[in-house]
Scaffold this active site. Structure first.
Site, mmCIF file in Angstrom:
data_model
loop_
_atom_site.group_PDB
_atom_site.id
_atom_site.type_symbol
_atom_site.label_atom_id
_atom_site.label_comp_id
_atom_site.label_asym_id
_atom_site.label_seq_id
_atom_site.Cartn_x
_atom_site.Cartn_y
_atom_site.Cartn_z
ATOM 1 N N GLU A 120 0.861 -1.190 0.000
ATOM 2 C CA GLU A 120 0.000 0.000 0.000
ATOM 3 C C GLU A 120 0.893 1.234 0.000
ATOM 4 O OE1 GLU A 120 -3.572 2.140 2.587
ATOM 5 O OE2 GLU A 120 -2.463 0.448 3.452
ATOM 6 N N ASP A 265 -7.911 -3.074 7.855
ATOM 7 C CA ASP A 265 -6.877 -2.039 7.952
ATOM 8 C C ASP A 265 -6.249 -2.075 9.346
ATOM 9 O OD1 ASP A 265 -5.237 -0.068 6.912
ATOM 10 O OD2 ASP A 265 -6.613 1.574 7.359
ATOM 11 N N GLY A 299 -4.860 4.038 10.567
ATOM 12 C CA GLY A 299 -5.260 2.643 10.532
ATOM 13 C C GLY A 299 -6.473 2.405 11.409
#
Length: 364
Positions: A120, A265, A299
């Site tokens: 990512e 996440d 996150g």
């Protein structure tokens, strides 16, 4: 051992009233219970979840410990919470960190819980970087392409999140030809740029709504393009990143309702201590959210099973659709085979739940 399940998730459907025979830690048969007395009864038996976006768990951050041992610690933490397989996710960092993460996944692949890798960043838009460190952001380049080739040559499923408007279409097509799954995220793309990215190979959208421009009446942007496409959309259902109303909008407006799936996440606090360090900053849990010292999200503090419970509570989604979004659909998005509840499956990879979707312990 004989387990009686009120419902079993088999081939995308809930099948009632089955008995599961277990021998030496593996399913040996599925059959009607009949008059047999079970050793254990559960409300729901299903394959464990699959999570395509796991930054950490059990106190370990993949970026900080890009090693086979670090991966094993993260996977084990999520397994204890009901997730059978993960994509360890390395976020924007120095090129050496990405390369070490690739080496670690190649070394760990084939061990329980490791389904591939999610890279990512760092090929994202600075304006939509979120908590990603801008020092390391760069366009998709030859150095990353070398990493992608090495991973794919080793047979590793790869998910790459990037800003499609900033990548050369030729490199997007090359990555797609390698078998890399391209996902648009941390992006400033307009609707037209999003569609151009899809034409060049983008098939997925990373944590829809987050780290991308919001749609308006005159600028629909990448969110509207994603929702109206047949691409795959990952959603964070912690109740913090996306409101219940917007989750419902995204799912109900899709031309194909089977193209949304859940991601956590997750960060190291999932199954671990309530704080960790990222890029030298303290990240901690505050009112169920993970924030840095400025109060910005960093996150998520949630696992897949809890995501499934919250999704149902927030949207009144059917149990069948929620299970699919946590199990079969993320695997389809990555081209992975379904985790089946069938003869030969290890009992440790199954998830037993009560009527409130809380985990029940199954013997090994």
């Amino acid at each position: 051992m004989l387990i009686a399940a009120d419902r079993c998730w088999i081939d995308g459907a809930l099948v009632p009233d089955l008995a599961v025979e277990v021998v030496a830690g593996r399913v040996s048969a599925l059959r009607p219970l009949g008059s047999d007395r079970p050793d254990q009864r559960v409300a729901l038996l299903m394959p464990g979840c699959t999570d395509l976006q796991v930054n950490g768990g059990g106190g370990v951050l993949f970026n900080a410990d890009p090693t086979p041992h670090g991966i094993q610690m993260i996977a084990a933490a999520h397994h204890r919470l009901g997730t059978a397989q993960i994509l360890p996710t390395v976020i924007t960092d120095a090129p050496e960190v990405m390369e070490a993460a690739a080496d670690a996944v190649i070394a760990a692949f084939g061990q329980p819980g490791i389904a591939g890798i999610h890279i990512e960043g760092p090929h994202i838009a600075v304006a939509r970087r979120g908590t990603h460190d801008p020092r390391f952001i760069r366009p998709l380049d030859a150095r990353t392409m070398v990493v992608l080739r090495r991973l794919r040559a080793a047979g590793i499923p790869v998910l790459l999140t990037l800003a499609p408007e900033l990548a050369e279409p030729a490199l997007l097509r090359e990555a797609t030809a390698l078998g890399v799954v391209l996902s648009a995220g941390h992006t400033t793309a307009t609707a037209d740029q999003a569609r151009a990215g899809m034409a060049a190979g983008v098939t997925m959208f990373t944590h829809l709504f987050n780290a991308m421009p919001q749609m308006t009446s005159r600028e629909p942007g990448i969110i509207a393009a994603a929702i109206l496409s047949e691409g795959w959309c990952g959603l964070i259902a912690d109740g913090v990143h996306v409101s219940a109303e917007m989750l419902r909008v995204a799912m109900q407006a899709r031309p194909r309702t089977d193209r949304c799936f859940l991601v956590s996440d997750a960060m190291p606090t999932v199954g671990g201590p309530d704080r960790f360090t990222l890029y030298g900053m303290d990240i901690h849990v505050q009112d169920g959210a993970l924030v840095n010292s400025q109060g910005s999200l960093a996150g998520a503090h949630i696992d897949m099973l809890e995501s499934m419970r919250r999704l149902i509570a927030m949207t009144d989604l059917s149990l069948e659709r929620a299970i699919a979004m946590a199990t079969d659909l993320p695997r389809q998005a990555m081209g992975l085979p379904r985790l089946a509840l069938a003869s030969g499956v290890r009992i440790r990879d199954l998830l037993a739940l009560d009527d409130s979707l809380n985990m029940l312990r199954l013997p090994d």
